[in-house]
Design a protein around this motif. Structure first.
Motif, PDB file in Angstrom:
ATOM      1  N   UNK A  29       3.215   5.393  -3.283  1.00  0.00           N
ATOM      2  CA  UNK A  29       3.697   6.384  -4.280  1.00  0.00           C
ATOM      3  C   UNK A  29       2.534   6.740  -5.093  1.00  0.00           C
ATOM      4  N   UNK A  30       2.178   8.043  -5.673  1.00  0.00           N
ATOM      5  CA  UNK A  30       1.004   8.145  -6.374  1.00  0.00           C
ATOM      6  C   UNK A  30       1.089   7.678  -7.707  1.00  0.00           C
ATOM      7  N   UNK A  31       0.901   6.304  -7.834  1.00  0.00           N
ATOM      8  CA  UNK A  31       0.974   5.425  -8.855  1.00  0.00           C
ATOM      9  C   UNK A  31      -0.058   4.271  -8.752  1.00  0.00           C
ATOM     10  N   UNK A  32      -0.492   3.886  -9.873  1.00  0.00           N
ATOM     11  CA  UNK A  32      -1.772   2.908  -9.833  1.00  0.00           C
ATOM     12  C   UNK A  32      -1.492   1.781  -9.164  1.00  0.00           C
ATOM     13  N   UNK A  33      -0.023   1.179  -9.542  1.00  0.00           N
ATOM     14  CA  UNK A  33       0.231  -0.173  -8.835  1.00  0.00           C
ATOM     15  C   UNK A  33       0.466  -0.304  -7.417  1.00  0.00           C
ATOM     16  N   UNK A  34       1.138   1.110  -6.964  1.00  0.00           N
ATOM     17  CA  UNK A  34       1.350   1.211  -5.648  1.00  0.00           C
ATOM     18  C   UNK A  34      -0.207   1.440  -4.794  1.00  0.00           C
ATOM     19  N   UNK A  35      -1.104   1.963  -5.519  1.00  0.00           N
ATOM     20  CA  UNK A  35      -2.350   2.386  -4.731  1.00  0.00           C
ATOM     21  C   UNK A  35      -3.125   0.786  -4.880  1.00  0.00           C
ATOM     22  N   UNK A  36      -3.007   0.284  -5.649  1.00  0.00           N
ATOM     23  CA  UNK A  36      -3.891  -1.331  -5.614  1.00  0.00           C
ATOM     24  C   UNK A  36      -2.953  -2.316  -4.603  1.00  0.00           C
ATOM     25  N   UNK A  37      -1.661  -2.118  -4.669  1.00  0.00           N
ATOM     26  CA  UNK A  37      -1.098  -2.848  -3.404  1.00  0.00           C
ATOM     27  C   UNK A  37      -1.299  -2.435  -1.970  1.00  0.00           C
TER      28      UNK A  37
END
Length: 324
Positions: free
Chosen positions: A222-230
């Protein structure tokens, strides 16, 4: 480049893996490929997507030709795995220590890695028994724990050879005088423990070869920081074991409001869209992996015709290469 027979969709919990993998499976089925969607979601989301109950055996999806689905229950797989080990080991030991052995096996299945080992065994079984399907879609990518199992064949090879050597010497010393060297050698060749270890080694070798040569890996985010880091961590984990991510699917993108909308909600949406576009640009630049799907958030739960719409938003190769 033609796609592989086995396709894995991974990503952190809640990003929409089941929706995307189901849509991709539908996309493959629509072009005439016999497709099996395999879910390991304990919430049984695949059943929700297709409004039909599934279990751990392939079942035709109603209303969709060439599409089949099955749901693996991780807890049941661990239990089944444990019972198989208990039965196998119980046949090799004296009755006096069976109860203690069972206790130790149950403790071992509560340790980290037991879940991955049991599920990985089932993955391998599904792959090996998939001759009737053109495409097999797993709605979860192997975790770091399951990927570490791919390194076992090399370790097992050395271990088995050393074990065979030790078993050979002990059998030779114990049996040679009484029954002769040839009988000792025959006993070694039929030793059930060594036979099982060799089977395990061959199983992991099959998995390693298949995942590296006939599998594609996609990550849903998803376009959110947590998802991008994961996602960044997942890419690194796969690469650690020689597996490259073939594409990223960006799910739940906020739709932009119409130009004539000026209310508070519209202003919020414009700010959110602007933030997401910055993140999408960063994803394209930093990952260096193709974005093969850009899926907007739907108001309703994705199923039925909405699932068909999502399938059209996946820009993924659905041709398969004939098996070697």
């Amino acid at each position: 480049m033609q796609g592989s027979k086995f396709v894995f969709f991974g990503g952190k919990g809640g990003v929409g893996k089941t929706t995307v993998s189901s849509a991709y499976g539908l996309k493959c089925a629509q072009v005439g490929q016999r497709t099996l969607v395999v879910s390991t979601d304990p919430a049984h989301s695949t059943s929700d997507v297709f409004d039909q109950q599934f279990d751990d055996e392939p079942r035709a999806v109603e209303g969709h030709e060439n599409l089949f689905a099955m749901e693996l229950d991780p807890e049941e797989e661990v239990e089944r795995h444990m019972m198989e080990i208990k039965q196998r080991m119980g046949e090799q030991v004296s009755p006096a220590i069976v109860n203690e052995l069972d206790r130790q096996i149950e403790l071992a299945h509560q340790t980290p890695g037991a879940y991955e080992a049991a599920l990985f065994d089932r993955f391998i079984q599904v792959m090996r028994e998939s001759d009737e399907f053109d495409r097999v879609v797993f709605d979860t990518s192997p975790t770091g724990g399951t990927l570490r199992l791919l390194s076992l064949p090399e370790f097992l090879d050395d271990w088995i050879e050393r074990l065979i050597d030790k078993r050979s010497k002990s059998i030779d010393l114990f049996e040679k005088a009484a029954i002769g060297e040839k009988s000792a050698r025959r006993k070694l060749e039929s030793d059930p423990i060594i036979a099982h270890l060799k089977q395990r080694k061959e199983k992991f070798e099959f998995a390693g070869t298949t995942l590296r040569e006939d599998a594609d890996f996609y990550l849903v985010l998803n376009p959110d920081e947590l998802s991008i880091r994961e996602t960044d961590r997942a890419v690194a984990s796969l690469r650690e074991f020689g597996l490259e991510v073939d594409g990223l699917v960006l799910n739940r993108i906020t739709p932009a409001p119409d130009d004539d909308e000026q209310g508070r909600g519209a202003r919020y949406l414009r700010d959110r869209v602007a933030t997401e576009r910055e993140r999408i640009a960063a994803i394209r630049d930093s990952f260096g992996i193709p974005l093969v799907g850009m899926i907007e958030t739907r108001v309703e739960e994705v199923k039925g015709e909405l699932l068909t719409d999502v399938a059209t938003e996946l820009d993924m190769d659905i041709s398969t290469e004939a098996p070697a």
